[in-house]
Design a protein around this motif. Structure first.
Motif, PDB file in Angstrom:
ATOM      1  N   GLY A 158       0.785  -1.231   0.000  1.00  0.00           N
ATOM      2  CA  GLY A 158       0.000   0.000   0.000  1.00  0.00           C
ATOM      3  C   GLY A 158       0.811   1.273   0.000  1.00  0.00           C
ATOM      4  O   GLY A 158       0.247   2.364  -0.056  1.00  0.00           O
ATOM      5  N   VAL A 159       2.143   1.176   0.033  1.00  0.00           N
ATOM      6  CA  VAL A 159       3.002   2.360   0.029  1.00  0.00           C
ATOM      7  C   VAL A 159       3.546   2.558  -1.378  1.00  0.00           C
ATOM      8  O   VAL A 159       4.167   1.652  -1.951  1.00  0.00           O
ATOM      9  CB  VAL A 159       4.164   2.215   1.030  1.00  0.00           C
ATOM     10  CG1 VAL A 159       5.066   3.448   0.973  1.00  0.00           C
ATOM     11  CG2 VAL A 159       3.635   1.985   2.427  1.00  0.00           C
ATOM     12  N   ARG A 160       3.305   3.743  -1.931  1.00  0.00           N
ATOM     13  CA  ARG A 160       3.734   4.008  -3.299  1.00  0.00           C
ATOM     14  C   ARG A 160       5.252   4.001  -3.394  1.00  0.00           C
ATOM     15  O   ARG A 160       5.952   4.591  -2.582  1.00  0.00           O
ATOM     16  CB  ARG A 160       3.183   5.355  -3.760  1.00  0.00           C
ATOM     17  CG  ARG A 160       3.409   5.631  -5.244  1.00  0.00           C
ATOM     18  CD  ARG A 160       2.813   6.969  -5.629  1.00  0.00           C
ATOM     19  NE  ARG A 160       2.936   7.177  -7.058  1.00  0.00           N
ATOM     20  CZ  ARG A 160       1.938   7.379  -7.895  1.00  0.00           C
ATOM     21  NH1 ARG A 160       0.697   7.389  -7.429  1.00  0.00           N
ATOM     22  NH2 ARG A 160       2.133   7.579  -9.183  1.00  0.00           N
ATOM     23  N   GLY A 161       5.768   3.312  -4.425  1.00  0.00           N
ATOM     24  CA  GLY A 161       7.205   3.223  -4.610  1.00  0.00           C
ATOM     25  C   GLY A 161       7.770   4.473  -5.256  1.00  0.00           C
ATOM     26  O   GLY A 161       7.039   5.323  -5.772  1.00  0.00           O
ATOM     27  N   ASP A 162       9.077   4.586  -5.264  1.00  0.00           N
ATOM     28  CA  ASP A 162       9.727   5.773  -5.829  1.00  0.00           C
ATOM     29  C   ASP A 162      10.440   5.458  -7.140  1.00  0.00           C
ATOM     30  O   ASP A 162      11.220   6.260  -7.636  1.00  0.00           O
ATOM     31  CB  ASP A 162      10.729   6.356  -4.823  1.00  0.00           C
ATOM     32  CG  ASP A 162      11.785   5.350  -4.395  1.00  0.00           C
ATOM     33  OD1 ASP A 162      11.781   4.220  -4.934  1.00  0.00           O
ATOM     34  OD2 ASP A 162      12.616   5.702  -3.531  1.00  0.00           O
ATOM     35  N   THR A 163      10.154   4.268  -7.719  1.00  0.00           N
ATOM     36  CA  THR A 163      10.817   3.919  -8.979  1.00  0.00           C
ATOM     37  C   THR A 163       9.871   3.989 -10.173  1.00  0.00           C
ATOM     38  O   THR A 163      10.234   3.606 -11.281  1.00  0.00           O
ATOM     39  CB  THR A 163      11.419   2.494  -8.895  1.00  0.00           C
ATOM     40  OG1 THR A 163      10.356   1.550  -8.634  1.00  0.00           O
ATOM     41  CG2 THR A 163      12.458   2.404  -7.811  1.00  0.00           C
ATOM     42  N   GLY A 164       8.643   4.463  -9.961  1.00  0.00           N
ATOM     43  CA  GLY A 164       7.731   4.645 -11.075  1.00  0.00           C
ATOM     44  C   GLY A 164       8.191   5.785 -11.973  1.00  0.00           C
ATOM     45  O   GLY A 164       9.066   6.578 -11.618  1.00  0.00           O
ATOM     46  N   TYR A 165       7.595   5.895 -13.170  1.00  0.00           N
ATOM     47  CA  TYR A 165       8.002   6.948 -14.089  1.00  0.00           C
ATOM     48  C   TYR A 165       6.869   7.237 -15.069  1.00  0.00           C
ATOM     49  O   TYR A 165       5.908   6.468 -15.212  1.00  0.00           O
ATOM     50  CB  TYR A 165       9.275   6.576 -14.848  1.00  0.00           C
ATOM     51  CG  TYR A 165       9.225   5.220 -15.512  1.00  0.00           C
ATOM     52  CD1 TYR A 165       8.604   5.059 -16.748  1.00  0.00           C
ATOM     53  CD2 TYR A 165       9.805   4.109 -14.916  1.00  0.00           C
ATOM     54  CE1 TYR A 165       8.551   3.824 -17.357  1.00  0.00           C
ATOM     55  CE2 TYR A 165       9.757   2.872 -15.522  1.00  0.00           C
ATOM     56  CZ  TYR A 165       9.136   2.728 -16.745  1.00  0.00           C
ATOM     57  OH  TYR A 165       9.072   1.500 -17.345  1.00  0.00           O
ATOM     58  N   ASP A 166       6.988   8.348 -15.744  1.00  0.00           N
ATOM     59  CA  ASP A 166       6.040   8.774 -16.777  1.00  0.00           C
ATOM     60  C   ASP A 166       6.858   9.487 -17.845  1.00  0.00           C
ATOM     61  O   ASP A 166       7.254  10.639 -17.667  1.00  0.00           O
ATOM     62  CB  ASP A 166       4.969   9.687 -16.177  1.00  0.00           C
ATOM     63  CG  ASP A 166       3.898  10.074 -17.185  1.00  0.00           C
ATOM     64  OD1 ASP A 166       4.053   9.734 -18.377  1.00  0.00           O
ATOM     65  OD2 ASP A 166       2.915  10.716 -16.779  1.00  0.00           O
ATOM     66  N   GLU A 167       7.137   8.780 -18.945  1.00  0.00           N
ATOM     67  CA  GLU A 167       7.997   9.341 -19.979  1.00  0.00           C
ATOM     68  C   GLU A 167       7.374   9.138 -21.350  1.00  0.00           C
ATOM     69  O   GLU A 167       6.545   8.250 -21.550  1.00  0.00           O
ATOM     70  CB  GLU A 167       9.388   8.695 -19.924  1.00  0.00           C
ATOM     71  CG  GLU A 167      10.120   8.944 -18.614  1.00  0.00           C
ATOM     72  CD  GLU A 167      11.584   8.582 -18.692  1.00  0.00           C
ATOM     73  OE1 GLU A 167      12.108   8.509 -19.828  1.00  0.00           O
ATOM     74  OE2 GLU A 167      12.210   8.381 -17.638  1.00  0.00           O
ATOM     75  N   GLU A 168       7.797   9.959 -22.300  1.00  0.00           N
ATOM     76  CA  GLU A 168       7.275   9.871 -23.656  1.00  0.00           C
ATOM     77  C   GLU A 168       8.374  10.168 -24.658  1.00  0.00           C
ATOM     78  O   GLU A 168       9.375  10.800 -24.334  1.00  0.00           O
ATOM     79  CB  GLU A 168       6.106  10.829 -23.854  1.00  0.00           C
ATOM     80  CG  GLU A 168       6.435  12.297 -23.640  1.00  0.00           C
ATOM     81  CD  GLU A 168       5.203  13.162 -23.761  1.00  0.00           C
ATOM     82  OE1 GLU A 168       5.015  13.762 -24.843  1.00  0.00           O
ATOM     83  OE2 GLU A 168       4.430  13.219 -22.784  1.00  0.00           O
ATOM     84  N   LYS A 169       8.149   9.689 -25.898  1.00  0.00           N
ATOM     85  CA  LYS A 169       9.159   9.887 -26.945  1.00  0.00           C
ATOM     86  C   LYS A 169       8.513   9.682 -28.302  1.00  0.00           C
ATOM     87  O   LYS A 169       7.583   8.887 -28.450  1.00  0.00           O
ATOM     88  CB  LYS A 169      10.321   8.896 -26.787  1.00  0.00           C
ATOM     89  CG  LYS A 169      11.461   9.167 -27.769  1.00  0.00           C
ATOM     90  CD  LYS A 169      12.544   8.138 -27.654  1.00  0.00           C
ATOM     91  CE  LYS A 169      13.733   8.508 -28.561  1.00  0.00           C
ATOM     92  NZ  LYS A 169      13.338   8.587 -29.988  1.00  0.00           N
ATOM     93  N   LEU A 170       9.025  10.383 -29.300  1.00  0.00           N
ATOM     94  CA  LEU A 170       8.638  10.188 -30.685  1.00  0.00           C
ATOM     95  C   LEU A 170       9.717   9.350 -31.358  1.00  0.00           C
ATOM     96  O   LEU A 170      10.879   9.749 -31.402  1.00  0.00           O
ATOM     97  CB  LEU A 170       8.484  11.524 -31.403  1.00  0.00           C
ATOM     98  CG  LEU A 170       8.019  11.447 -32.867  1.00  0.00           C
ATOM     99  CD1 LEU A 170       6.587  10.930 -32.926  1.00  0.00           C
ATOM    100  CD2 LEU A 170       8.137  12.810 -33.536  1.00  0.00           C
ATOM    101  N   SER A 171       9.330   8.180 -31.870  1.00  0.00           N
ATOM    102  CA  SER A 171      10.295   7.251 -32.455  1.00  0.00           C
ATOM    103  C   SER A 171      10.075   7.145 -33.953  1.00  0.00           C
ATOM    104  O   SER A 171       9.015   6.684 -34.400  1.00  0.00           O
ATOM    105  CB  SER A 171      10.144   5.865 -31.820  1.00  0.00           C
ATOM    106  OG  SER A 171      10.361   5.925 -30.428  1.00  0.00           O
ATOM    107  N   PRO A 172      11.043   7.551 -34.757  1.00  0.00           N
ATOM    108  CA  PRO A 172      10.911   7.450 -36.220  1.00  0.00           C
ATOM    109  C   PRO A 172      11.342   6.069 -36.717  1.00  0.00           C
ATOM    110  O   PRO A 172      12.155   5.381 -36.078  1.00  0.00           O
ATOM    111  CB  PRO A 172      11.858   8.531 -36.726  1.00  0.00           C
ATOM    112  CG  PRO A 172      12.936   8.579 -35.679  1.00  0.00           C
ATOM    113  CD  PRO A 172      12.274   8.257 -34.368  1.00  0.00           C
TER     114      PRO A 172
END
Length: 790
Positions: A537-551
């Motif tokens: 129930g304790v949120r971890g600190d290794t989550g992420y939110d990333e984005e990229k445009l890949s050609p």
């Protein structure tokens, strides 16, 4: 005026003896009304013939299209009705159009009939020999013939799986030199490498949708075709759940054919696994528009390893509708797999030498260990032709899974083969929701043709891991010792809950120049990766939110109708690695990473034999579990430079070949303090060779003899290249006999895998070091089956 080739010589493969029970001169086509030139292109491509025509003959003309079962010439007659044009044969499977003499009957061509004998999926038309399909599903880019594809791909047919008696995906990919299985056949789950990079079962797509198929093992009775794409595939299908970059595998579900399907297969595998499978299909309604197909299997019994048994069952129901403009399909399935005493990879401690595989004669898994998996899944797909040149499509899918394991690691600590038995109760519940929508548009701008694709995708998966630990025991790899069944936990593991959300928007355009002899595919996919996790129930600190445009880009040039050359650049964002259970930072999530591939290749189609060659370079970050600290994390980069050569077809009547060679130079760079720079990446053999052959015995029609050889060179276990397993080879033999009894088709099959009963380490583990350890080869295994039509 110069004649323009509207399609390549695609070739129609002869059906294998046991399936060639109906007239194959007619098959199902669905060509929408529209411009005559576009309709002829579609029909010729689907029919597998070459058509040349002067542009002045077709410019401005319209066609009513066609839907139904036609012979090649009967289909052309329907498309040309009222056009004032006539079909004229100019060679085998080659035609041209000429203006009909005034007052002549323009339908006056070789007499043909429309019958109900067509079978099979047009998009999966078999190549000569029936082991490989010409066309494959390529997600965003649609279905294409292998000669028109700027990628390295092989598509295996259901007949190949059936004749090899492949029970799971791991059995089928044994024919492919670019793919290797990295987990024991008698283990908890299957895992693979493609071009030296790991591919997890959860990254195998189902009709283009990730995360739908069972997580740990995929039964082959459900598959009509299996597409294997080599190289990063994010442009085609988006981000895979576990971030596989070496390639992709797509399973195509079975569909009802116009001829009724009624088959029962009884099977036996050593030591005492017996089972049965049914395959039933029907089409009904006007023009056979509605279809239903049921595949189900039940197999249970002991394997070749003592203490080990496997009980698997599967049922998949496929429904489809094919209208003039609307095409729909739905699949729902349920699988269960129970394994007692499943084998684990063998880890080798820092102070131990690599164990001798030849001395491992008994199952080192404890008799009380188990793996219980249950998966329920479904998918819905639809296509609608808004006009003759615009199609919209969409797919949705879902899966619910429950997994329960009682297991232990096998970590050898000394040269004597001793290891601690640390029992662990491990549960995992998974929930997946995924969808994709898109639009495809065909049009011309002057002399340039276009196929533009725009698609959006969404993937969501949450899973919960939990369990407990128990008192340790002691055993030995060479002389296993039974330990007490775990009873009282010594420690409860935290409950870990993780959410993955992947979103993407992709756009591509395939431009055709010089009458589509030069095809240029340009595309890009915007990707967003969002991962969150909680522990008790304790949120971890290794989550992420990333984005990229890949050609991505690919170019293919048809030097002749038989020879294509191509090049591609593929780039993709992948989900970050997750620390394995063998590390002290178990379940830690690492940031996403980018993989890149450059590839050049050639494809030569002789009509009865195809040869493809490719040279490639793939780069991605390298990961390792530190041998001393047991901490998992990134360490440098790895670069795989390789060449592939594949061959398939029937070069001589009754002689079929399937296989190839792959060479990889895999190098580490940028490692910590340069300690491992220049070393070879773990679990990546330099050379893989696969070659299978079949021979129809002329003296006894219906009898086919088969053989296959598989070779992999030596592999390192670690980045330090301090531990190594030897090269290995495996030989398989078999036979099948197809005949009829009272008008019913019967096929008997017998195969022996690892006929020499060689004991060896088949793999040094996952190439990304997320699950290090040795995979023990399966001993000699006998497989027999009988398929009966009813």
């Amino acid at each position: 005026m110069r004649a323009l080739p509207l399609s390549l010589l695609l070739g129609i493969a002869p059906l294998p003896l046991q399936t060639a029970l109906a007239d194959d001169t007619a098959r199902v086509y669905n060509v929408p009304r529209g411009e005559l030139a576009a309709s002829l292109i579609r029909f010729a491509s689907q029919a597998g013939v070459s058509l040349s025509v002067a542009p002045a003959l077709v410019n401005g003309r319209q066609s009513a299209g066609l839907v139904g079962e036609y012979s090649v010439e009967g289909g052309f007659a329907q498309l040309l009705a009222g056009s004032g044009l006539r079909l004229q044969a100019v060679g085998q499977d080659a035609y041209t159009l000429v203006a009909a003499p005034q007052g002549a009957d323009v339908l006056e061509i070789t007499p043909t009939t429309v019958t109900g004998a067509a079978q099979g999926n047009v998009a999966g038309e078999s190549y000569a020999g029936g082991q490989v399909a010409r066309r494959s599903s390529q997600g965003l880019l649609g279905a294409r013939d292998f000669m028109d594809t700027p990628f390295s791909m092989t598509t295996y047919t259901s007949e190949t799986a059936k004749n090899q008696q492949a029970r799971t995906l791991g059995d089928l990919v044994a024919s492919d030199p670019a793919v290797r299985t990295t987990n024991p056949a008698g283990g908890r789950f299957e895992q693979f490498t493609i071009r030296g990079f790991s591919l997890f079962n959860s990254d195998v797509s189902y009709n283009g949708l990730y995360g739908i198929l069972p997580t740990y093992s995929i039964d082959m009775e459900m598959a009509e075709r299996v597409d294997i794409l080599r190289g990063p595939s994010q442009l085609i299908n988006g981000i895979s759940p576990r971030g596989s970059v070496g390639g992709g595998i797509n399973v195509v579900p079975k569909r009802a054919t116009d001829a009724p399907i009624n088959e029962f297969t009884a099977s036996y595998a050593s030591d005492s696994q017996a089972g049965g499978a049914v395959d039933v299909g029907r089409r009904f309604g006007e023009d056979n528009r509605f279809g239903i197909r049921l595949n189900a299997v039940k197999q249970a019994g002991d394997t070749t390893w003592d203490e080990q048994s496997v009980d698997r069952q599967m049922a998949v129901l496929g429904l489809d509708f094919r209208g003039e403009r609307l095409r729909l399909s739905a699949d729902v399935g349920h699988t269960e797999r129970d394994t007692d005493a499943p084998q684990e990879r063998v880890q080798v401690g820092a102070n131990a030498r690599v164990p001798g595989a030849n001395h491992v004669r008994d199952n080192y898994a404890q008799g009380w260990s188990k793996a219980r998996t249950e998966d329920t899944f479904g998918a819905f797909n639809g296509e609608y032709d808004l006009s003759d040149s615009v199609m919209v499509y969409g797919s949705i899918g879902a899966r619910e899974s429950n997994h329960d394991f009682l297991r232990h690691n096998v970590s050898v600590t000394n040269d004597a083969g001793d290891f601690d038995v640390l029992p662990r109760d491990f549960t995992r519940d998974e929930s997946v929701r995924t969808a994709t929508v898109g639009v495809r548009n065909w049009f011309q701008t002057g002399p340039v043709s276009h196929e533009v694709n725009l698609a959006a995708s969404h993937f969501y998966m949450d899973f919960t891991n939990g369990g407990a630990r128990y008192a340790r025991g002691r055993s030995n790899l060479y002389a296993p010792t039974a330990t007490p069944t775990p009873a009282n936990p010594t420690r409860q593991d935290p409950e870990v809950y993780t959410e993955n959300r992947f979103d993407g928007v992709a756009l591509s355009d395939t431009l055709g120049f010089f009458d589509d002899r030069l095809l240029l595919t340009l595309g890009a996919r915007w990707q967003r990766v969002k991962v969150d996790d909680w522990s008790d129930g304790v949120r971890g600190d290794t989550g992420y939110d990333e984005e990229k445009l890949s050609p991505s880009a690919g170019v293919l040039y048809k030097l002749t109708d038989e020879l294509s050359v191509y090049a591609n650049y593929l780039e993709g964002l992948s989900q970050g690695k997750i620390a394995p259970s063998t590390s002290i930072n178990e379940d830690e999530i690492f940031p996403p990473f980018i993989s890149r591939q450059v590839e050049v290749g050639a494809k030569y189609d002789l009509g009865s034999l195809a040869i493809t060659a490719a040279a490639f370079r793939i780069k991605q970050p390298a990961y390792e579990t530190n041998a001393l600290t047991r901490t998992f994390g990134p360490n440098g980069k790895r670069e795989n430079n390789g060449v592939e050569l594949s061959v398939f077809g029937e070069p001589l009547p009754g002689v079929r070949l399937l296989g190839g060679v792959m060479y990889i130079d895999s190098e580490l760079t940028g490692t910590s303090a340069g300690a491992f720079d220049g070393n070879r990446a773990p679990a990546t053999p330099e050379l893989n060779v696969n070659l299978g052959a079949e021979w129809d015995v002329p003296a006894l029609p219906g009898l086919t003899l088969t053989g296959r050889g598989i070779y992999s060179s030596s592999q390192y276990l670690d980045q330090a290249n301090s531990k190594e397993i030897d090269s290995w080879e495996r030989f398989d033999v078999g036979a099948r006999y197809a005949f009829k009894v009272q008008g019913k088709a019967v096929t008997l099959r017998a195969n022996v895998e690892n006929v020499l009963d060689k004991r060896y380490w088949a793999s040094a583990g996952a190439s990304d070091d997320s699950e290090p350890g040795l995979t023990l080869a399966t001993p000699r295994t006998y497989l027999v089956s009988a398929t009966v039509g009813f």
